[in-house]
Design an enzyme around this catalytic site. Structure first.
Site, PDB file in Angstrom:
ATOM      1  N   GLY A 125      73.223  26.535  49.717  1.00 41.16           N
ATOM      2  CA  GLY A 125      72.501  26.252  51.117  1.00 41.16           C
ATOM      3  C   GLY A 125      71.410  27.050  51.577  1.00 41.16           C
ATOM      4  O   GLY A 125      71.560  27.998  52.242  1.00 41.16           O
ATOM      5  N   GLU A 128      66.266  23.715  55.117  1.00 44.18           N
ATOM      6  CA  GLU A 128      66.815  22.929  56.279  1.00 44.18           C
ATOM      7  C   GLU A 128      65.502  22.204  56.791  1.00 44.18           C
ATOM      8  O   GLU A 128      64.477  21.939  56.245  1.00 44.18           O
ATOM      9  CB  GLU A 128      66.663  24.185  57.503  1.00 44.18           C
ATOM     10  CG  GLU A 128      67.952  25.093  57.212  1.00 44.18           C
ATOM     11  CD  GLU A 128      68.122  26.196  58.479  1.00 44.18           C
ATOM     12  OE1 GLU A 128      67.295  25.799  59.149  1.00 44.18           O
ATOM     13  OE2 GLU A 128      68.985  27.003  58.211  1.00 44.18           O
ATOM     14  N   ALA A 131      62.859  24.270  57.606  1.00 45.74           N
ATOM     15  CA  ALA A 131      62.752  25.538  56.620  1.00 45.74           C
ATOM     16  C   ALA A 131      62.938  25.048  55.063  1.00 45.74           C
ATOM     17  O   ALA A 131      63.962  25.036  54.568  1.00 45.74           O
ATOM     18  CB  ALA A 131      63.869  26.503  56.927  1.00 45.74           C
ATOM     19  N   GLY A 132      61.876  24.389  54.515  1.00 39.85           N
ATOM     20  CA  GLY A 132      61.856  24.249  53.227  1.00 39.85           C
ATOM     21  C   GLY A 132      60.991  25.248  52.433  1.00 39.85           C
ATOM     22  O   GLY A 132      61.646  26.214  51.831  1.00 39.85           O
ATOM     23  N   TRP A 157      68.607  18.461  51.820  1.00 41.49           N
ATOM     24  CA  TRP A 157      68.139  18.506  50.168  1.00 41.49           C
ATOM     25  C   TRP A 157      69.180  19.557  49.604  1.00 41.49           C
ATOM     26  O   TRP A 157      68.643  20.145  48.824  1.00 41.49           O
ATOM     27  CB  TRP A 157      66.694  18.898  50.330  1.00 41.49           C
ATOM     28  CG  TRP A 157      65.941  18.043  50.918  1.00 41.49           C
ATOM     29  CD1 TRP A 157      64.975  18.765  52.032  1.00 41.49           C
ATOM     30  CD2 TRP A 157      65.533  16.866  51.094  1.00 41.49           C
ATOM     31  NE1 TRP A 157      64.321  17.652  52.650  1.00 41.49           N
ATOM     32  CE2 TRP A 157      64.658  16.574  52.269  1.00 41.49           C
ATOM     33  CE3 TRP A 157      66.117  15.617  50.435  1.00 41.49           C
ATOM     34  CZ2 TRP A 157      64.290  15.354  52.322  1.00 41.49           C
ATOM     35  CZ3 TRP A 157      65.792  14.516  50.833  1.00 41.49           C
ATOM     36  CH2 TRP A 157      64.812  14.428  51.692  1.00 41.49           C
ATOM     37  N   GLY A 338      54.045  -4.268  30.718  1.00 40.26           N
ATOM     38  CA  GLY A 338      54.743  -4.912  31.599  1.00 40.26           C
ATOM     39  C   GLY A 338      56.417  -4.385  31.361  1.00 40.26           C
ATOM     40  O   GLY A 338      57.049  -4.475  32.321  1.00 40.26           O
ATOM     41  N   GLU A 361      63.043  22.934  44.047  1.00 41.04           N
ATOM     42  CA  GLU A 361      62.780  24.266  43.482  1.00 41.04           C
ATOM     43  C   GLU A 361      61.441  24.998  44.242  1.00 41.04           C
ATOM     44  O   GLU A 361      60.806  25.719  43.241  1.00 41.04           O
ATOM     45  CB  GLU A 361      62.948  24.574  42.071  1.00 41.04           C
ATOM     46  CG  GLU A 361      64.434  24.045  41.459  1.00 41.04           C
ATOM     47  CD  GLU A 361      65.378  25.416  42.087  1.00 41.04           C
ATOM     48  OE1 GLU A 361      65.065  26.614  41.864  1.00 41.04           O
ATOM     49  OE2 GLU A 361      66.473  25.055  42.399  1.00 41.04           O
ATOM     50  N   THR A 363      57.728  23.212  46.195  1.00 44.74           N
ATOM     51  CA  THR A 363      56.708  22.345  45.586  1.00 44.74           C
ATOM     52  C   THR A 363      55.830  23.016  44.590  1.00 44.74           C
ATOM     53  O   THR A 363      55.537  24.196  44.451  1.00 44.74           O
ATOM     54  CB  THR A 363      55.896  21.843  46.823  1.00 44.74           C
ATOM     55  OG1 THR A 363      55.361  22.797  47.436  1.00 44.74           O
ATOM     56  CG2 THR A 363      57.234  21.150  47.805  1.00 44.74           C
TER      57      THR A 363
END
Length: 381
Positions: A125, A128, A131-132, A157, A338, A361, A363
């Site tokens: 964990g 947040e 808070a990424g 996430w 297609g 993990e 960006t």
């Protein structure tokens, strides 16, 4: 630098690859875009233990196999090629396994033993809602009350969150931006709640919101005291990022293989489309991009295994590998025309799935900033 597989590595990779096609592929097809149930996912992860998947990097003295990072990357590649969803759950178990040595001695029978047996699934964990990429903004609070910590806050996430029997929780124990962050083990029975998040892809595995409302945890469950958690977790992320790159490239490799077969079978203007120069050139570029990305991840994993500084190599491998993977799968969709956008073919699923790896993990933009910082010594965050 030689990345030739040893005889033992080749044997493990070959056997896992065959197992994945026979056992995992039918499950991946059955649950495409549907959550694999918790008990079924637990059984899948338990059956993968013999290959070292999940707990392979756990030290032998703790009951693991003590595999190196390079071998773990190879294993994750084989699984992700068949099912990136199952591979993500395996990756989280691998990360949990790397943190098992930090579990307090009095809790090891309750957590280390079941994890090594495949009877418990964990999660980490960190992220947040606010808070990424900026981990120091973590606001999930742990307040000491007698011999317990009372935890309030939310995590977002969280891969394997819905599957988890416990969570290694990064929480704020005081107001120091970095020194206030610690790591504590919180069991599902302590009262945290989870809700799975629906995404554009990778919905066969659990990505969850985790909520803590007055959750009381024994103070003895503290794994890393405030001030020590950040360094350990950031090192852990650096070792996972090249594997994330490999997992994205595994999807690209599967898309490449599907495109080669399609280019041989699909007829246009009286001949297979693979006989047209434009298609042939696309396939050549796709194959080169996959190999280039794999080599960058291998370099980063080699640095980790040799106890060299790996953060920059890992950042490069993660962003480059996932970017190349997205480009390759996009070209695979173009080759299929297609048919590529229909659910009858696997490409549209690969297209939706691979894109998410550019975000997980850390960006790709964050990876580039980390690389830039290593070059200039100036923090641009």
């Amino acid at each position: 630098m030689d990345f030739t597989l040893t005889e033992e590595q080749q044997m493990i990779v070959d056997s896992l690859g065959k197992y994945a096609i026979k056992e995992l592929k039918p499950i991946a097809l059955e649950y495409r875009d549907r959550l694999i149930p918790m008990e079924k996912m637990r059984d899948i992860q338990r059956n993968l233990l013999d290959f070292g998947v999940g707990i392979g990097m756990v030290p032998e003295e703790l009951g693991g196999m003590g595999l190196d990072a390079f071998t773990m990357g190879l294993l994750q590649f084989e699984i992700a090629k068949i099912s990136p969803d199952i591979a993500i759950t395996s990756l989280i178990q691998m990360t949990v396994g790397k943190l098992l040595p930090l579990v307090p001695q009095h809790l090891r029978e309750e957590y280390v033993v079941p994890v090594l047996a495949g009877d418990k699934l964990g999660c980490i964990g960190m992220s947040e809602p606010d808070a990424g990429s900026q981990v120091t903004a973590v606001n999930c609070r742990a307040r000491l009350d007698g011999d317990e910590y009372v935890i309030n806050g939310e995590k977002l996430w969280i891969s394997s969150g819905g599957y988890s029997d416990f969570i290694f929780l990064l929480a704020r124990f005081n107001d120091d931006p970095v020194g206030g962050l610690g790591l504590i083990l919180v069991d599902r029975k302590h009262g945290y709640e989870t809700a799975d998040i629906q995404k554009m892809g990778l919905n066969s595995q659990s990505t969850a919101q985790v909520s803590f409302q007055e959750v009381r945890v024994p103070a003895s469950n503290l794994m890393l005291e405030p001030g020590k958690a950040m360094k350990v977790l950031l090192t852990m992320l650096a070792s996972s990022r090249p594997i994330v790159g490999l997992m994205a490239l595994a999807i690209a490799d599967a898309a490449l293989e599907a495109s080669v077969l399609y280019a041989k079978d699909r007829l246009q203007f009286g001949k297979p489309i693979g006989a047209h120069q434009l298609i042939s050139a696309k396939l050549g570029e796709m194959a080169t991009k996959v190999q280039a990305g794999k080599l960058m991840s291998f370099r980063a994993l080699s640095a980790i295994d040799n106890n060299e500084r790996s953060d920059v190599h890992s950042a490069m491998a993660k962003w480059f590998g996932t970017e190349m993977a997205c480009e390759v799968v996009s070209e695979a969709m173009q080759i299929h025309g297609g048919n590529g956008i229909t659910k009858e073919f696997p490409i549209e699923y690969m297209y939706r799935s691979v894109r998410l790896f550019m975000v997980t993990e850390g960006t790709n933009e964050i990876q580039k900033l980390a690389i830039g910082r290593s070059l200039t010594g100036i923090d641009a965050f």
